[in-house]
Scaffold this motif. Structure first.
Motif, PDB file in Angstrom:
ATOM      1  N   MET A   1      22.767 -81.300 -54.528  1.00  0.00           N
ATOM      2  CA  MET A   1      23.475 -82.274 -55.195  1.00  0.00           C
ATOM      3  C   MET A   1      23.957 -82.013 -56.489  1.00  0.00           C
ATOM      4  O   MET A   1      24.970 -82.469 -57.230  1.00  0.00           O
TER       5      MET A   1
ATOM      6  N   CYS B   1      28.183 -82.202 -54.996  1.00  0.00           N
ATOM      7  CA  CYS B   1      27.830 -83.308 -54.200  1.00  0.00           C
ATOM      8  C   CYS B   1      29.236 -84.203 -53.404  1.00  0.00           C
ATOM      9  O   CYS B   1      30.119 -84.442 -54.071  1.00  0.00           O
TER      10      CYS B   1
ATOM     11  N   GLU C   1      25.077 -86.566 -49.814  1.00  0.00           N
ATOM     12  CA  GLU C   1      24.477 -87.751 -50.190  1.00  0.00           C
ATOM     13  C   GLU C   1      23.584 -88.215 -48.721  1.00  0.00           C
ATOM     14  O   GLU C   1      22.500 -88.601 -48.652  1.00  0.00           O
TER      15      GLU C   1
END
Length: 202
Positions: free
Chosen positions: A75, A79, A84
């Protein structure tokens, strides 16, 4: 009963095959894959999810620490929605593995890693004006669609808050409170607002 037994055996076989597949992927990893944090997080999560399905929770917990670290690194580097969702799946597995074994103390060992993940997410979201803790009115009703079609980021924040509450430690509850203060989405999501009500009544 026989049908249930057959169905249960098929589920166990499916988890065994999933674990074998994840382990084979790790064993045959290229140098490029080994250097890819998102790939490492995904294969670790696949192994952990299969181990949870096989009720091998101790092994799953160990692998999930590695998965969380790699997800945070991924991340930080880059990202997108897939990362996520992966982070959300990992945090969900962390919660499941410890809930199934009633292991609050084990959850404590993940809080620091969750704080690092929150920091990476905060960098991704960008600077948001810090807010005071919202106050949940006693008569606030939870919407009927609570938890339905929740986007990965909202679900991720909800799981992190839930884990920080579940440890029972005051300092972890403070981490949960910071989520509400630093993420507008947490203040607005019906699921996380329900958890905020739990925090306020504790």
């Amino acid at each position: 009963t026989e049908a249930a037994d057959v169905g249960g055996a098929r589920v166990v076989d499916a988890y065994r095959h999933a674990l074998q597949h994840a382990e084979a992927a790790q064993d045959s990893a290229t140098a490029e894959s080994e250097a890819d944090a998102s790939w490492r997080a995904a294969t670790a999560q696949a192994s952990a999810a299969a181990l949870c399905g096989l009720c091998r929770f101790g092994e799953a917990k160990s692998i999930l620490k590695e998965a969380l670290n790699f997800a945070t690194a991924a991340m930080t580097l880059k990202c997108d929605g897939a990362i996520e969702q992966l982070a959300c799946d990992i945090v969900e597995s962390i919660h499941t593995a410890h809930e199934q074994t009633d292991d609050r103390q084990g959850l404590e060992g993940f809080v620091r890693g969750l704080q690092a993940l929150l920091h990476a997410l905060h960098q991704l979201v960008g600077e948001e004006p810090a807010s005071a803790m919202p106050i949940i009115a006693a008569d606030e009703k939870v919407p009927d669609d609570c938890g339905v079609n929740l986007e990965p980021r909202a679900r991720l924040l909800e799981r992190i808050v839930l884990i920080c509450i579940a440890t029972g430690r005051e300092r972890d509850a403070e981490v949960a409170k910071r989520v509400f203060m630093e993420f507008r989405l947490a203040r607005e999501s019906s699921n996380t607002r329900r958890l905020l009500g739990m925090l306020q009544s504790a």
